[in-house]
Design a protein around this motif. Sequence first.
Motif, PDB file in Angstrom:
ATOM      1  N   ILE A  54       0.841  -1.199   0.000  1.00 54.03           N
ATOM      2  CA  ILE A  54       0.000   0.000   0.000  1.00 54.03           C
ATOM      3  C   ILE A  54       0.873   1.246   0.000  1.00 54.03           C
ATOM      4  O   ILE A  54       0.647   2.186  -0.774  1.00 54.03           O
ATOM      5  N   VAL A  55       1.888   1.265   0.848  1.00 53.75           N
ATOM      6  CA  VAL A  55       2.792   2.415   0.919  1.00 53.75           C
ATOM      7  C   VAL A  55       3.547   2.572  -0.399  1.00 53.75           C
ATOM      8  O   VAL A  55       3.687   3.693  -0.905  1.00 53.75           O
ATOM      9  N   ASP A  56       4.008   1.482  -0.984  1.00 50.95           N
ATOM     10  CA  ASP A  56       4.721   1.570  -2.259  1.00 50.95           C
ATOM     11  C   ASP A  56       3.817   2.137  -3.356  1.00 50.95           C
ATOM     12  O   ASP A  56       4.249   2.971  -4.154  1.00 50.95           O
ATOM     13  N   GLY A  57       2.568   1.699  -3.382  1.00 58.64           N
ATOM     14  CA  GLY A  57       1.622   2.242  -4.358  1.00 58.64           C
ATOM     15  C   GLY A  57       1.352   3.717  -4.122  1.00 58.64           C
ATOM     16  O   GLY A  57       1.257   4.509  -5.071  1.00 58.64           O
ATOM     17  N   LEU A  58       1.251   4.092  -2.858  1.00 53.25           N
ATOM     18  CA  LEU A  58       1.053   5.498  -2.503  1.00 53.25           C
ATOM     19  C   LEU A  58       2.229   6.344  -2.974  1.00 53.25           C
ATOM     20  O   LEU A  58       2.035   7.400  -3.595  1.00 53.25           O
ATOM     21  N   LEU A  59       3.441   5.884  -2.710  1.00 49.77           N
ATOM     22  CA  LEU A  59       4.635   6.632  -3.115  1.00 49.77           C
ATOM     23  C   LEU A  59       4.730   6.767  -4.635  1.00 49.77           C
ATOM     24  O   LEU A  59       5.106   7.830  -5.146  1.00 49.77           O
ATOM     25  N   ALA A  60       4.384   5.723  -5.351  1.00 44.61           N
ATOM     26  CA  ALA A  60       4.414   5.778  -6.819  1.00 44.61           C
ATOM     27  C   ALA A  60       3.425   6.818  -7.340  1.00 44.61           C
ATOM     28  O   ALA A  60       3.725   7.561  -8.283  1.00 44.61           O
TER      29      ALA A  60
END
Length: 153
Positions: free
Chosen positions: A52-58
Amino acid sequence: MRRLRMKLLPFVVVFFFTGCAVPTTETSASQTHSSRQTLYQDLGGNAGVSAIVDGLLARIATDPRIVHHFQETDIALFRERAIEHFCLVADGGCVYHGESMQHSHRGLNITQADFDALVGHLIESMKEQHIPLSTRNAFLKRLAPMYTDITYQ
């Protein structure tokens, strides 16, 4: 007595066949314990929250409305702290090593529009991970009170 049994029989049959029979205390307690998950587990545990965090950062990286707020940010450290914070908020038992939301956002002049954009990206990231709507809403409900600590600081 026979009349009473005849009147109760339909209720007993319905009660039994609809699964409403009263379980033993032991069964009831174990079923309740095993069916209860933390919000953190509902989000997928460490792997789910990390995704979720990786998707948010992207999404943040490609959003011209808010990316400028992260120009001076150590993204690897931000990722680590975001995972810790989400874990803590979702009852994952993690320890958050970052600053308070108010302190870490001081001077950034984050507006409601900025906040809403980030929340929108968080929602899309959770959708991408197939997080059910009820879980997304439960998580957002826990994050919502931080609005005043993040915006207009």
